[in-house]
Design an enzyme around this catalytic site. Structure first.
Site, PDB file in Angstrom:
ATOM      1  N   ASP A 141     -18.474 -40.834  16.867  1.00  0.00           N
ATOM      2  CA  ASP A 141     -17.101 -40.882  17.376  1.00  0.00           C
ATOM      3  C   ASP A 141     -16.117 -40.828  16.216  1.00  0.00           C
ATOM      4  O   ASP A 141     -16.436 -40.274  15.161  1.00  0.00           O
ATOM      5  CB  ASP A 141     -16.912 -42.138  18.235  1.00  0.00           C
ATOM      6  CG  ASP A 141     -15.958 -41.913  19.395  1.00  0.00           C
ATOM      7  OD1 ASP A 141     -14.735 -41.866  19.161  1.00  0.00           O
ATOM      8  OD2 ASP A 141     -16.429 -41.797  20.548  1.00  0.00           O
ATOM      9  N   HIS A 179     -10.348 -44.186  19.510  1.00  0.00           N
ATOM     10  CA  HIS A 179     -11.387 -43.987  20.516  1.00  0.00           C
ATOM     11  C   HIS A 179     -12.692 -44.663  20.115  1.00  0.00           C
ATOM     12  O   HIS A 179     -13.368 -45.301  20.936  1.00  0.00           O
ATOM     13  CB  HIS A 179     -11.595 -42.488  20.728  1.00  0.00           C
ATOM     14  CG  HIS A 179     -12.439 -42.113  21.892  1.00  0.00           C
ATOM     15  ND1 HIS A 179     -13.789 -41.899  21.799  1.00  0.00           N
ATOM     16  CD2 HIS A 179     -12.114 -41.894  23.195  1.00  0.00           C
ATOM     17  CE1 HIS A 179     -14.269 -41.568  22.993  1.00  0.00           C
ATOM     18  NE2 HIS A 179     -13.275 -41.555  23.854  1.00  0.00           N
ATOM     19  N   TYR A 281     -31.071 -31.851  31.281  1.00  0.00           N
ATOM     20  CA  TYR A 281     -31.875 -32.098  30.090  1.00  0.00           C
ATOM     21  C   TYR A 281     -32.897 -33.213  30.341  1.00  0.00           C
ATOM     22  O   TYR A 281     -32.526 -34.299  30.799  1.00  0.00           O
ATOM     23  CB  TYR A 281     -30.984 -32.517  28.921  1.00  0.00           C
ATOM     24  CG  TYR A 281     -29.843 -31.577  28.619  1.00  0.00           C
ATOM     25  CD1 TYR A 281     -30.052 -30.206  28.501  1.00  0.00           C
ATOM     26  CD2 TYR A 281     -28.552 -32.056  28.432  1.00  0.00           C
ATOM     27  CE1 TYR A 281     -29.004 -29.347  28.209  1.00  0.00           C
ATOM     28  CE2 TYR A 281     -27.495 -31.213  28.139  1.00  0.00           C
ATOM     29  CZ  TYR A 281     -27.725 -29.859  28.038  1.00  0.00           C
ATOM     30  OH  TYR A 281     -26.685 -29.010  27.761  1.00  0.00           O
ATOM     31  N   SER A 331     -16.164 -41.759  28.773  1.00  0.00           N
ATOM     32  CA  SER A 331     -16.297 -42.199  27.386  1.00  0.00           C
ATOM     33  C   SER A 331     -16.727 -43.651  27.297  1.00  0.00           C
ATOM     34  O   SER A 331     -17.329 -44.054  26.297  1.00  0.00           O
ATOM     35  CB  SER A 331     -14.967 -42.052  26.643  1.00  0.00           C
ATOM     36  OG  SER A 331     -14.842 -40.803  26.029  1.00  0.00           O
TER      37      SER A 331
END
Length: 496
Positions: A141, A179, A281, A331
């Site tokens: 991040d 963030h 995935y 997030s």
């Protein structure tokens, strides 16, 4: 006479363009950078021609996943390079090395309420375990507020992916956006310390991987994926990404690599309410967001790719500058899930990454249609149920002597089931994901073969010697053992 289709020929003749551009620039979300990520096919012998096409274009090469980052040739667009390379049939994927961005929907509410802990039954989970101090949980991040009072005791030296420097060697890990500090608090804000908030893990080692040098948080997708592999290579049991870009195939490749290293990879589903049904995935846990009433958050993307969901609206967490705020977005669902998985590893020392993922997903609270669905995946993660679940047997431990072609090598396995049949699986094609039907286990090998069938003794030990064929000198081999209900670590080595 066969002729190599060279780069020069591609430019001269003009590689065919798609009728409609396949790669759309989306400012502030997914931006084209003039760089592409390319991976050769992994299930065949890779020809010199496959690699020669990229000569003069390579910016980075990641040997651990056989992945290239290349620059666009002069006069060619991203679509043209995609068409040129993929039509050869020699490549697994070709996609832009996007500039990706943090995913968040800010909420400036002053209510300091961590409602998500009630939904996830965190308090009851903490009755079982609060100490995850032996576990490293990483995230890629914008950095971290290294002096935040609710984080400082849980932070360990991180890595600046852009500069390639570890924090303890001078790498800058300070949060340039805010963030990353929100994300860190979701994973492991210190608990029971009389201040602020509590992360999913009260006492844990948080490893920040800073991937951006931009105040807006923009980062090359290849820096996110390589940062996750760096974390896995340096002891992390979990690593998460709360950025755009989940739909790109290199994300799946990285998940397979990290799982082979014993580390689970988590990626945010995204906040565009998009239908992610074009991919799924096997080795990445993709996380959507829910509300306080356990409904899908309006912004949360959905579809076949979603593995589970977690609270993602108004998530009170640590904020840049030493304070607290409550942003919204997948997030924050993603690091909450990262934290739950870290607690599973803490509760079950020695557990494999696949086994930890199995516990995480099997203990979710089912939401929506019964069973796994395309809105909530396996359901909303539940800390209490996850840490109360009985773990599988400890993984087998494989050790091997030095491998020399034409000579005998010792193969030893510990912690197998007493008197069990144990298979030796191998591949020359690297890490991947392949199912072994005779044991019912998914291995971390690409297109594996079974080389030996062995029997453990009454103590669960296999100890044998085998002669390696003389023609194997110079080849790199990956080896993993499996029995019904269990797998070992992966041993890889270039044979002398």
């Amino acid at each position: 006479m066969n002729k190599v289709f060279t780069l020069a020929a591609a430019i001269l003749l003009g590689a065919p363009l798609a009728a409609q551009s396949q790669f759309q620039d989306q400012p502030g979300f997914l931006e084209l950078t003039g760089r592409m990520t390319v991976r050769p096919l992994q299930n065949t012998e890779i020809s010199d021609q496959t690699r020669a096409r990229l000569d003069g274009l390579v910016i980075k090469y990641f040997a651990e996943v056989d992945e290239y980052v290349i620059s666009l040739p002069t006069g060619m667009t991203e679509d043209a390079v995609f068409e040129w390379l993929m039509e050869t049939g020699d490549y697994e994927y070709v996609h832009p090395d996007w500039m990706v961005y943090p995913l968040n929907t800010p909420n400036d509410s002053n209510f300091n309420q961590q409602w998500h802990h009630q939904n996830m039954e965190s308090e009851l989970g903490w009755d079982t375990i609060t100490d995850a101090s032996a576990i490293i949980a990483a995230y890629t991040d914008t950095g971290v507020d290294t002096n935040h009072p609710d984080l400082v005791n849980n932070l360990i030296p991180g890595y600046n992916q852009v500069s390639g420097v570890w924090q303890n060697n001078g790498g800058d890990l300070e949060d340039i956006n805010g963030h990353g500090t929100w994300v860190a608090g979701c994973i492991g804000a210190e608990g029971n310390n009389g201040i602020g908030v509590a992360g999913m893990a009260w006492d844990i080692q948080i490893m920040p991987i800073r991937v951006s040098e931009s105040a807006g948080g923009g980062a090359f997708l290849s820096d996110l994926t390589d940062g996750a592999r760096v974390a896995a290579d340096n002891g992390a049991s979990t690593v998460s990404a709360s950025y755009s870009g989940v739909e790109n195939a290199s994300v799946g490749t990285t998940g397979t690599y990290t799982k082979g290293q014993g580390c689970l990879y988590f990626y945010a589903a995204g906040n565009s309410n998009a239908n992610h049904s074009g991919f799924d995935y096997p080795d990445v846990v993709i996380v959507g967001a829910t509300t306080i009433s356990d409904t899908k958050a309006s912004f949360s993307s959905f579809g076949l790719a979603i593995d589970c969901v977690a609270p993602g609206v108004g998530i009170e967490s640590t904020a840049l500058g030493g304070g607290y705020s409550d942003p919204s977005g997948t997030s924050f669902s993603t690091p909450l899930t990262n934290g739950v998985a870290a607690m599973i590893f803490a509760q079950n020392p020695g557990i494999s990454a696949q086994a930890a993922e199995d516990i995480l997903l099997s203990t979710c609270d089912d939401l929506g249609a019964a069973g796994e669905d395309n809105t909530f995946g396996n359901g909303r993660v539940n800390l209490r149920a996850a840490v109360e679940a009985g773990g599988p047997p400890a993984p087998m431990l494989l050790t091997m002597g030095t491998m020399i072609a034409g000579s005998s090598v010792n193969i030893r396995v510990d912690d197998a089931t007493a008197s069990a049949t144990v298979l030796l699986a191998y591949t020359f094609q690297g890490l991947g994901s392949s199912f072994e039907p005779s044991t019912g286990e998914t291995l971390g090998l690409n297109n594996h073969r079974v080389g030996l069938t062995l029997t453990a003794d009454g103590f669960g030990i296999v100890d044998t010697n085998r002669v390696l064929p003389s023609g194997l000198a110079g080849r790199t081999i990956w080896v993993q053992m499996t029995e019904t209900g269990n797998v070992s670590n992966i041993h890889n080595e270039t044979i002398s």
